[in-house]
Design a protein around this motif. Structure first.
Motif, PDB file in Angstrom:
ATOM      1  N   SER A   1      31.533 -49.419  45.032  1.00 10.43           N
ATOM      2  CA  SER A   1      32.072 -50.545  45.797  1.00 10.43           C
ATOM      3  C   SER A   1      31.032 -51.082  46.776  1.00 10.43           C
ATOM      4  O   SER A   1      30.182 -50.344  47.284  1.00 10.43           O
ATOM      5  CB  SER A   1      33.336 -50.124  46.551  1.00 10.43           C
ATOM      6  OG  SER A   1      33.036 -49.165  47.539  1.00 10.43           O
ATOM      7  N   SER A   2      31.104 -52.373  47.039  1.00 10.32           N
ATOM      8  CA  SER A   2      30.101 -53.033  47.882  1.00 10.32           C
ATOM      9  C   SER A   2      30.134 -52.539  49.324  1.00 10.32           C
ATOM     10  O   SER A   2      29.132 -52.635  50.041  1.00 10.32           O
ATOM     11  CB  SER A   2      30.310 -54.548  47.857  1.00 10.32           C
ATOM     12  OG  SER A   2      31.616 -54.875  48.327  1.00 10.32           O
ATOM     13  N   ASP A   3      31.272 -52.012  49.763  1.00  8.11           N
ATOM     14  CA  ASP A   3      31.385 -51.534  51.142  1.00  8.11           C
ATOM     15  C   ASP A   3      31.301 -50.009  51.242  1.00  8.11           C
ATOM     16  O   ASP A   3      31.697 -49.428  52.253  1.00  8.11           O
ATOM     17  CB  ASP A   3      32.686 -52.026  51.773  1.00  8.11           C
ATOM     18  CG  ASP A   3      33.927 -51.539  51.022  1.00  8.11           C
ATOM     19  OD1 ASP A   3      33.775 -50.960  49.921  1.00  8.11           O
ATOM     20  OD2 ASP A   3      35.043 -51.743  51.535  1.00  8.11           O
ATOM     21  N   PHE A   4      30.770 -49.370  50.194  1.00  8.14           N
ATOM     22  CA  PHE A   4      30.672 -47.908  50.205  1.00  8.14           C
ATOM     23  C   PHE A   4      29.785 -47.423  51.344  1.00  8.14           C
ATOM     24  O   PHE A   4      28.664 -47.890  51.524  1.00  8.14           O
ATOM     25  CB  PHE A   4      30.113 -47.405  48.878  1.00  8.14           C
ATOM     26  CG  PHE A   4      29.772 -45.930  48.864  1.00  8.14           C
ATOM     27  CD1 PHE A   4      30.754 -44.974  49.072  1.00  8.14           C
ATOM     28  CD2 PHE A   4      28.463 -45.507  48.642  1.00  8.14           C
ATOM     29  CE1 PHE A   4      30.452 -43.616  49.064  1.00  8.14           C
ATOM     30  CE2 PHE A   4      28.146 -44.154  48.627  1.00  8.14           C
ATOM     31  CZ  PHE A   4      29.141 -43.210  48.839  1.00  8.14           C
ATOM     32  N   MET A   5      30.313 -46.491  52.121  1.00 11.16           N
ATOM     33  CA  MET A   5      29.551 -45.810  53.165  1.00 11.16           C
ATOM     34  C   MET A   5      29.828 -44.314  53.026  1.00 11.16           C
ATOM     35  O   MET A   5      30.980 -43.887  53.120  1.00 11.16           O
ATOM     36  CB  MET A   5      29.976 -46.290  54.552  1.00 11.16           C
ATOM     37  CG  MET A   5      29.283 -45.549  55.704  1.00 11.16           C
ATOM     38  SD  MET A   5      27.492 -45.798  55.749  1.00 11.16           S
ATOM     39  CE  MET A   5      27.426 -47.535  56.207  1.00 11.16           C
ATOM     40  N   PRO A   6      28.813 -43.504  52.774  1.00 10.33           N
ATOM     41  CA  PRO A   6      29.050 -42.068  52.599  1.00 10.33           C
ATOM     42  C   PRO A   6      29.746 -41.457  53.812  1.00 10.33           C
ATOM     43  O   PRO A   6      29.360 -41.723  54.955  1.00 10.33           O
ATOM     44  CB  PRO A   6      27.635 -41.497  52.438  1.00 10.33           C
ATOM     45  CG  PRO A   6      26.811 -42.647  51.960  1.00 10.33           C
ATOM     46  CD  PRO A   6      27.394 -43.855  52.627  1.00 10.33           C
ATOM     47  N   ASP A   7      30.792 -40.678  53.555  1.00  9.24           N
ATOM     48  CA  ASP A   7      31.426 -39.951  54.645  1.00  9.24           C
ATOM     49  C   ASP A   7      30.752 -38.586  54.782  1.00  9.24           C
ATOM     50  O   ASP A   7      29.802 -38.268  54.058  1.00  9.24           O
ATOM     51  CB  ASP A   7      32.937 -39.827  54.421  1.00  9.24           C
ATOM     52  CG  ASP A   7      33.301 -39.112  53.124  1.00  9.24           C
ATOM     53  OD1 ASP A   7      32.473 -38.323  52.603  1.00  9.24           O
ATOM     54  OD2 ASP A   7      34.429 -39.325  52.622  1.00  9.24           O
ATOM     55  N   ASP A   8      31.242 -37.779  55.717  1.00  9.42           N
ATOM     56  CA  ASP A   8      30.587 -36.497  55.977  1.00  9.42           C
ATOM     57  C   ASP A   8      30.569 -35.603  54.738  1.00  9.42           C
ATOM     58  O   ASP A   8      29.593 -34.888  54.491  1.00  9.42           O
ATOM     59  CB  ASP A   8      31.277 -35.765  57.130  1.00  9.42           C
ATOM     60  CG  ASP A   8      30.966 -36.386  58.484  1.00  9.42           C
ATOM     61  OD1 ASP A   8      30.018 -37.202  58.558  1.00  9.42           O
ATOM     62  OD2 ASP A   8      31.671 -36.068  59.462  1.00  9.42           O
ATOM     63  N   ARG A   9      31.656 -35.645  53.957  1.00  8.93           N
ATOM     64  CA  ARG A   9      31.693 -34.796  52.767  1.00  8.93           C
ATOM     65  C   ARG A   9      30.684 -35.277  51.724  1.00  8.93           C
ATOM     66  O   ARG A   9      30.024 -34.472  51.065  1.00  8.93           O
ATOM     67  CB  ARG A   9      33.101 -34.754  52.174  1.00  8.93           C
ATOM     68  CG  ARG A   9      33.232 -33.736  51.038  1.00  8.93           C
ATOM     69  CD  ARG A   9      34.630 -33.192  50.927  1.00  8.93           C
ATOM     70  NE  ARG A   9      34.745 -32.178  49.885  1.00  8.93           N
ATOM     71  CZ  ARG A   9      34.389 -30.910  50.030  1.00  8.93           C
ATOM     72  NH1 ARG A   9      33.881 -30.490  51.178  1.00  8.93           N
ATOM     73  NH2 ARG A   9      34.538 -30.049  49.045  1.00  8.93           N
ATOM     74  N   ASP A  10      30.550 -36.590  51.562  1.00 12.28           N
ATOM     75  CA  ASP A  10      29.529 -37.123  50.654  1.00 12.28           C
ATOM     76  C   ASP A  10      28.138 -36.645  51.073  1.00 12.28           C
ATOM     77  O   ASP A  10      27.315 -36.267  50.230  1.00 12.28           O
ATOM     78  CB  ASP A  10      29.546 -38.654  50.665  1.00 12.28           C
ATOM     79  CG  ASP A  10      30.831 -39.243  50.121  1.00 12.28           C
ATOM     80  OD1 ASP A  10      31.457 -38.615  49.251  1.00 12.28           O
ATOM     81  OD2 ASP A  10      31.209 -40.342  50.576  1.00 12.28           O
ATOM     82  N   VAL A  11      27.879 -36.689  52.372  1.00 12.74           N
ATOM     83  CA  VAL A  11      26.569 -36.278  52.893  1.00 12.74           C
ATOM     84  C   VAL A  11      26.302 -34.812  52.578  1.00 12.74           C
ATOM     85  O   VAL A  11      25.217 -34.442  52.119  1.00 12.74           O
ATOM     86  CB  VAL A  11      26.492 -36.526  54.414  1.00 12.74           C
ATOM     87  CG1 VAL A  11      25.243 -35.876  55.013  1.00 12.74           C
ATOM     88  CG2 VAL A  11      26.503 -38.020  54.710  1.00 12.74           C
ATOM     89  N   ILE A  12      27.302 -33.969  52.815  1.00  7.48           N
ATOM     90  CA  ILE A  12      27.119 -32.533  52.619  1.00  7.48           C
ATOM     91  C   ILE A  12      26.964 -32.177  51.142  1.00  7.48           C
ATOM     92  O   ILE A  12      26.142 -31.332  50.770  1.00  7.48           O
ATOM     93  CB  ILE A  12      28.300 -31.751  53.234  1.00  7.48           C
ATOM     94  CG1 ILE A  12      28.295 -31.900  54.758  1.00  7.48           C
ATOM     95  CG2 ILE A  12      28.250 -30.275  52.848  1.00  7.48           C
ATOM     96  CD1 ILE A  12      27.021 -31.447  55.432  1.00  7.48           C
ATOM     97  N   LEU A  13      27.733 -32.833  50.278  1.00  9.47           N
ATOM     98  CA  LEU A  13      27.732 -32.463  48.861  1.00  9.47           C
ATOM     99  C   LEU A  13      26.639 -33.161  48.059  1.00  9.47           C
ATOM    100  O   LEU A  13      26.390 -32.794  46.911  1.00  9.47           O
ATOM    101  CB  LEU A  13      29.092 -32.772  48.229  1.00  9.47           C
ATOM    102  CG  LEU A  13      30.297 -32.018  48.806  1.00  9.47           C
ATOM    103  CD1 LEU A  13      31.554 -32.342  48.002  1.00  9.47           C
ATOM    104  CD2 LEU A  13      30.060 -30.514  48.821  1.00  9.47           C
ATOM    105  N   SER A  14      25.984 -34.159  48.637  1.00 13.97           N
ATOM    106  CA  SER A  14      24.964 -34.893  47.889  1.00 13.97           C
ATOM    107  C   SER A  14      23.736 -34.031  47.650  1.00 13.97           C
ATOM    108  O   SER A  14      23.412 -33.140  48.438  1.00 13.97           O
ATOM    109  CB  SER A  14      24.567 -36.173  48.635  1.00 13.97           C
ATOM    110  OG  SER A  14      24.048 -35.868  49.910  1.00 13.97           O
TER     111      SER A  14
END
Length: 359
Positions: free
Chosen positions: A171-184
């Motif tokens: 999505s054009s407004d995607f912003m990684p949340d804390d879980r995205d950051v940790i699991l990336s």
């Protein structure tokens, strides 16, 4: 009818890794290479060392979330290309593994498979059409079967999480949340550090890349070290090196630990051995007991008893630490870096021990 594709799982993994390696500027955002923080003599300087893929940088990012406010909005935005590229790479690996595994992908997703098979990772944007194709292929039961067979050796630990989130990530407004950051999955290049207070003491926590090409840089941060945190993966027994598909990660991890903790720089420093990915180990000893026994042929205990397995792995590392003086012992901690509560509890115990604070 189903459809097959030509590359076996190992070749698919290698081709995907090669593409990611060639485009490391995309997969490792430059803003994560934080400028080195000024060291002050009253600081506790703790190095986080360990092999690549051990969860070392996840451990660092989680501590940054807990104690230092996490990544800035700009830093999170710069993670987006890496998350999207890894998502495309993972679905391509699943598609390309169908031939060797002899698992057919449904002909109902033939168009989507054809689209994904023929795109280049390096120059492909995660458009809504590509995301829809990923979601379609990933929804196939056969794709899940392929995933179950290759994820421990060819995919990152949390690839399913991102595959489940393809539409959100595109999505054009995607912003990684804390879980995205940790699991990336983001390879560390250079030196990252943070400074924060814990138990009334300023701590300078320094993370350096764990891949072999990054290890020569470690010596640049050895001065004024108070302690070492060495992170290893409990669950890497069925995985091979990023740099060498013929070498077990377990072998490299043990050898690196021995070489590191017996350095003259560190023989008088306390070492905290972080046995990471306890959650993954518990899953894998049920699904891949033979792989564990192959990696650790000396194990004669109960493979179904995770505590017994962990203790055995722990002892393999502890036996490699030579001539440790008083105050320079190797202290093990079992943890799961993706779980903030588990990690915080173990780090609080670690810091109290380092500061000689009683429980």
């Amino acid at each position: 009818m189903g459809i097959f594709f030509s590359k076996p799982a190992s070749q698919a993994q290698n081709s995907t890794q090669a593409s990611l390696e060639q485009n490391s500027s995309h997969t490792t955002p430059s803003n994560l290479k934080i400028q080195y923080t000024t060291f002050e003599k009253e600081d506790l300087k703790i190095l986080i060392l360990g092999p690549g893929e051990s969860g070392k940088s996840t451990y660092w990012r989680q501590l940054r979330n807990i104690y230092a406010g996490g990544l800035t909005k700009k830093e999170k935005m710069n993670l987006i290309p890496a998350i999207r590229i890894n998502l495309i790479a993972d679905i391509k690996t699943i598609i390309e593994s169908s031939q060797t595994l002899m698992i057919q992908l449904s002909s109902s997703c033939a168009n989507e498979v054809d689209l994904l098979q023929n795109i280049e990772i390096s120059d492909t944007e995660l458009t809504p059409d590509v995301a829809q194709a990923i979601a379609k292929v990933w929804s196939e039961p056969s794709a899940k079967i392929i995933y179950d067979q290759i994820h421990s050796s060819s995919l990152s630990d949390h690839s399913a999480y991102f595959l489940d989130s393809a539409a959100r990530i595109a999505s054009s407004d995607f912003m990684p949340d804390d879980r995205d950051v940790i699991l990336s999955r983001i390879r560390t290049l250079g030196v990252n550090d943070i400074k924060f207070d814990v138990n009334g003491q300023k701590v300078l926590l320094v993370d350096v890349g764990g891949q072999r090409c990054e290890r020569p840089k470690w010596k640049s941060v050895f001065q004024n070290v108070t302690a070492i945190i060495f992170v290893v993966s409990l669950s890497d027994f069925d995985q091979c090196m990023f740099e060498n598909s013929e070498e077990r990660r377990t072998t490299d991890s043990l050898e690196l630990f021995k070489t590191t903790v017996n350095q003259p720089y560190f023989q008088s420093k306390p070492v905290y051995l972080i046995l990471n990915k306890e959650d993954e180990l518990k899953k894998k000893i049920k699904t891949s007991p033979d792989a564990f026994k192959s990696a650790y042929p000396g194990f004669t205990g109960d493979i179904n008893n995770s505590q017994e397995v962990i203790e055995y792995i722990q002892n393999q590392y502890l036996a490699l630490a030579e001539n440790r003086g008083e105050g320079a012992e190797v202290t093990p901690f079992v943890t799961c870096a993706v779980d903030p509560e588990i990690l915080k509890n173990s780090f609080e115990k670690l810091s109290r021990k380092l500061l000689n604070i009683s429980e």
